[in-house]
Design a protein around this motif. Structure first.
Motif, mmCIF file in Angstrom:
data_model
loop_
_atom_site.group_PDB
_atom_site.id
_atom_site.type_symbol
_atom_site.label_atom_id
_atom_site.label_comp_id
_atom_site.label_asym_id
_atom_site.label_seq_id
_atom_site.Cartn_x
_atom_site.Cartn_y
_atom_site.Cartn_z
ATOM 1 N N ILE A 50 0.835 -1.194 0.000
ATOM 2 C CA ILE A 50 0.000 0.000 0.000
ATOM 3 C C ILE A 50 0.875 1.252 0.000
ATOM 4 C CG2 ILE A 50 -1.707 1.304 1.333
ATOM 5 C CD1 ILE A 50 -2.643 -1.400 2.498
ATOM 6 N N LEU A 51 1.902 1.261 0.849
ATOM 7 C CA LEU A 51 2.746 2.446 1.005
ATOM 8 C C LEU A 51 3.550 2.740 -0.258
ATOM 9 C CD1 LEU A 51 3.987 1.807 4.660
ATOM 10 C CD2 LEU A 51 2.289 3.485 3.912
ATOM 11 N N VAL A 52 4.007 1.684 -0.941
ATOM 12 C CA VAL A 52 4.728 1.882 -2.197
ATOM 13 C C VAL A 52 3.771 2.409 -3.264
ATOM 14 C CG1 VAL A 52 5.982 0.743 -4.063
ATOM 15 C CG2 VAL A 52 6.517 0.187 -1.689
ATOM 16 N N ASP A 90 9.065 0.474 11.771
ATOM 17 C CA ASP A 90 8.028 1.485 11.565
ATOM 18 C C ASP A 90 7.269 1.259 10.256
ATOM 19 O OD1 ASP A 90 8.633 2.822 13.944
ATOM 20 O OD2 ASP A 90 10.234 3.950 12.987
ATOM 21 N N VAL A 91 8.031 1.041 9.173
ATOM 22 C CA VAL A 91 7.364 0.871 7.886
ATOM 23 C C VAL A 91 6.591 -0.441 7.846
ATOM 24 C CG1 VAL A 91 9.343 -0.198 6.710
ATOM 25 C CG2 VAL A 91 7.664 1.075 5.390
ATOM 26 N N LEU A 92 7.126 -1.485 8.487
ATOM 27 C CA LEU A 92 6.419 -2.761 8.527
ATOM 28 C C LEU A 92 5.139 -2.662 9.337
ATOM 29 C CD1 LEU A 92 9.370 -5.292 9.009
ATOM 30 C CD2 LEU A 92 7.931 -5.017 6.997
ATOM 31 N N ALA A 93 5.238 -2.038 10.516
ATOM 32 C CA ALA A 93 4.062 -1.920 11.380
ATOM 33 C C ALA A 93 2.970 -1.089 10.701
ATOM 34 C CB ALA A 93 4.452 -1.290 12.714
ATOM 35 N N LEU A 94 3.375 -0.023 10.004
ATOM 36 C CA LEU A 94 2.400 0.818 9.320
ATOM 37 C C LEU A 94 1.724 0.061 8.177
ATOM 38 C CD1 LEU A 94 1.034 3.524 8.993
ATOM 39 C CD2 LEU A 94 3.013 4.314 7.676
ATOM 40 N N GLU A 95 2.508 -0.655 7.396
ATOM 41 C CA GLU A 95 1.948 -1.429 6.285
ATOM 42 C C GLU A 95 0.991 -2.508 6.776
ATOM 43 O OE1 GLU A 95 1.285 -2.818 2.411
ATOM 44 O OE2 GLU A 95 2.564 -1.107 2.900
ATOM 45 N N VAL A 96 1.430 -3.276 7.761
ATOM 46 C CA VAL A 96 0.586 -4.366 8.281
ATOM 47 C C VAL A 96 -0.668 -3.802 8.938
ATOM 48 C CG1 VAL A 96 0.487 -6.227 10.003
ATOM 49 C CG2 VAL A 96 2.527 -5.956 8.582
ATOM 50 N N GLY A 97 -0.526 -2.676 9.649
ATOM 51 C CA GLY A 97 -1.691 -2.066 10.289
ATOM 52 C C GLY A 97 -2.707 -1.580 9.263
ATOM 53 N N LEU A 98 -2.217 -0.964 8.186
ATOM 54 C CA LEU A 98 -3.137 -0.508 7.127
ATOM 55 C C LEU A 98 -3.848 -1.688 6.479
ATOM 56 C CD1 LEU A 98 -0.951 2.281 5.457
ATOM 57 C CD2 LEU A 98 -3.005 2.611 6.845
ATOM 58 N N ARG A 99 -3.105 -2.751 6.229
ATOM 59 C CA ARG A 99 -3.731 -3.937 5.617
ATOM 60 C C ARG A 99 -4.797 -4.527 6.531
ATOM 61 N NH1 ARG A 99 0.999 -7.569 2.688
ATOM 62 N NH2 ARG A 99 1.934 -5.895 1.453
ATOM 63 N N SER A 100 -4.563 -4.456 7.840
ATOM 64 C CA SER A 100 -5.527 -5.060 8.777
ATOM 65 C C SER A 100 -6.866 -4.327 8.762
ATOM 66 C CB SER A 100 -4.957 -5.051 10.205
ATOM 67 O OG SER A 100 -5.056 -3.755 10.803
ATOM 68 N N LEU A 101 -6.856 -3.078 8.286
ATOM 69 C CA LEU A 101 -8.080 -2.279 8.273
ATOM 70 C C LEU A 101 -8.814 -2.365 6.937
ATOM 71 C CD1 LEU A 101 -6.699 0.917 10.070
ATOM 72 C CD2 LEU A 101 -7.944 -1.001 11.068
ATOM 73 N N MET A 102 -8.242 -3.076 5.966
ATOM 74 C CA MET A 102 -8.867 -3.163 4.643
ATOM 75 C C MET A 102 -9.766 -4.388 4.529
ATOM 76 S SD MET A 102 -5.729 -1.958 2.202
ATOM 77 C CE MET A 102 -6.777 -1.988 0.753
ATOM 78 N N VAL A 149 6.658 5.229 0.074
ATOM 79 C CA VAL A 149 7.866 4.405 0.200
ATOM 80 C C VAL A 149 8.430 4.134 -1.186
ATOM 81 C CG1 VAL A 149 8.721 2.109 0.848
ATOM 82 C CG2 VAL A 149 7.198 3.354 2.400
ATOM 83 N N ASP A 150 9.749 4.221 -1.302
ATOM 84 C CA ASP A 150 10.464 3.889 -2.530
ATOM 85 C C ASP A 150 10.745 2.391 -2.509
ATOM 86 O OD1 ASP A 150 12.523 3.313 -4.381
ATOM 87 O OD2 ASP A 150 13.251 5.359 -4.331
ATOM 88 N N GLY A 151 10.060 1.640 -3.362
ATOM 89 C CA GLY A 151 10.159 0.184 -3.342
ATOM 90 C C GLY A 151 11.564 -0.321 -3.609
ATOM 91 N N LYS A 152 12.304 0.300 -4.534
ATOM 92 C CA LYS A 152 13.657 -0.157 -4.850
ATOM 93 C C LYS A 152 14.603 0.066 -3.672
ATOM 94 C CE LYS A 152 13.323 0.480 -9.863
ATOM 95 N NZ LYS A 152 13.851 1.218 -11.049
ATOM 96 N N ALA A 153 14.491 1.228 -3.032
ATOM 97 C CA ALA A 153 15.341 1.505 -1.877
ATOM 98 C C ALA A 153 15.011 0.568 -0.720
ATOM 99 C CB ALA A 153 15.179 2.960 -1.442
ATOM 100 N N LEU A 154 13.728 0.255 -0.547
ATOM 101 C CA LEU A 154 13.342 -0.666 0.519
ATOM 102 C C LEU A 154 13.853 -2.075 0.221
ATOM 103 C CD1 LEU A 154 11.757 -0.824 3.170
ATOM 104 C CD2 LEU A 154 9.736 -1.438 1.836
ATOM 105 N N ALA A 155 13.824 -2.485 -1.048
ATOM 106 C CA ALA A 155 14.353 -3.798 -1.428
ATOM 107 C C ALA A 155 15.850 -3.886 -1.136
ATOM 108 C CB ALA A 155 14.077 -4.063 -2.902
#
Length: 321
Positions: free
Chosen positions: A278-280, A309-321, A285-291
């Motif tokens: 979602i964040l990418v 931080d980025v993992l918790a935010l991504e997983v938290g957003l997914r949990s609300l979808m 979030v820059d997907g290449k830099a994160l990779a």
């Protein structure tokens, strides 16, 4: 401060009075007891308030630091006569199997990295029918040396995987700020992450060190009483506890717990995030830099804690979808 005034006596009276105001019908209360100066001072005041039934709860961080923490907690528990329950935090690191994030249960995307461990503590407190949970939150902030007239947000550490949209937002982070509140901002942020879990469990969280009367008292206190939490530590000494409890050489921290969670559970989550994020997609979030950060993490002695931080935010957003 007026000549002849005993600041320790004033703090003692204030803390005990604030704690006695907590709303409870049965007098069954809990205390978050880490073994540090903040929670230790709250624990001593809870003892002085003479509640009929008091339980203490603590997360043990493990390792040599955890052994010292355990000994300090034991000293407080024996001094106060609490019924104690401990939880090894290393058994409940972030993203661990069975935790709220691994199960993808709806939760706050800004939740703290130790959410899984504190979920266990909240379940234990609810099982013992605690109506109120006293915490040491706010102790760092009221002892800090700061200016209310020249306050600035600290410069954040550089995050190499920020996307363009996040970079643009950061450029405006100091614009149109809300007025400085009575309570320190970090304390309010901690409340936002920590307290909803207690409320969902039917427990009223109370942080006496963040009470406006305590905040105002500490603001007026000469800095020599706050430097290194001097007054807090002296209060522990005066209660009869030894120096290694009042002023530990190695205070507890959750860094080892965070590293375990990231290394064994977080990196597999990151692999999934790199396939679809979602964040990418939104440009935060820059997907290449994160990779690249993911590849580097395999060989790094410590996984960068910013990844949490980025993992918790991504997983938290997914949990609300």
């Amino acid at each position: 401060m007026r000549p002849g005034v005993d600041p320790l006596g004033a703090l003692d009276e204030l803390l005990t009075d604030v704690i006695r105001q907590a709303p409870t019908a049965t007098g069954c209360v809990g205390v978050e007891l880490s073994g540090g100066a903040d929670s230790g001072n709250v624990a001593l005041a809870v003892k002085a308030a003479h509640y009929p039934e008091v339980y203490s709860f603590g997360l043990l961080v493990g390792g040599s630091t955890g052994r010292q923490q355990s000994e300090r907690r034991r000293a407080f528990v024996e001094q106060c006569g609490f019924r104690d329950t401990t939880t090894p935090a290393m058994q409940h690191p972030p993203f661990c199997p069975g935790g709220v994030r691994a199960l993808r249960k709806p939760h706050d995307p800004a939740g703290a990295f130790y959410q899984e461990a504190f979920d266990v503590v909240r379940e234990q407190a609810a099982a013992r029918r605690c109506e109120v949970m006293f915490t040491g939150s706010g102790g760092d902030e009221v002892n800090a040396h700061h200016s209310r007239t020249q306050a600035e947000l600290p410069t954040p550490k550089p995050v190499p995987w920020l996307g363009n949209r996040a970079v643009r937002a950061l450029a405006e982070v100091n614009e149109h700020l809300a007025p400085i509140p009575v309570l320190p901002v970090p304390t309010l942020m901690a409340f936002g992450m920590h307290n909803p879990g207690f409320l969902r469990a039917g427990i009223w969280p109370v942080s006496p060190l963040a009470h406006p009367r305590i905040v105002r008292f500490m603001e007026q206190l000469p800095h020599e009483h706050k430097r290194g939490k001097a007054l807090f530590r002296e209060r522990i000494r005066r209660a009869g506890l030894p120096e290694w409890v009042a002023a530990p050489a190695e205070p507890e921290n959750f860094l080892a717990v965070l590293e375990k969670g990231l290394r064994f559970s977080g990196l597999p989550v990151l692999d999934d995030l790199l396939r679809e994020s979602i964040l990418v997609d939104l440009g935060y979030v820059d997907g290449k830099a994160l990779a690249k950060a993911r590849r580097n993490a395999d060989f790094a002695p410590l996984v960068p804690d910013l990844l949490c931080d980025v993992l918790a935010l991504e997983v938290g957003l997914r949990s609300l979808m």
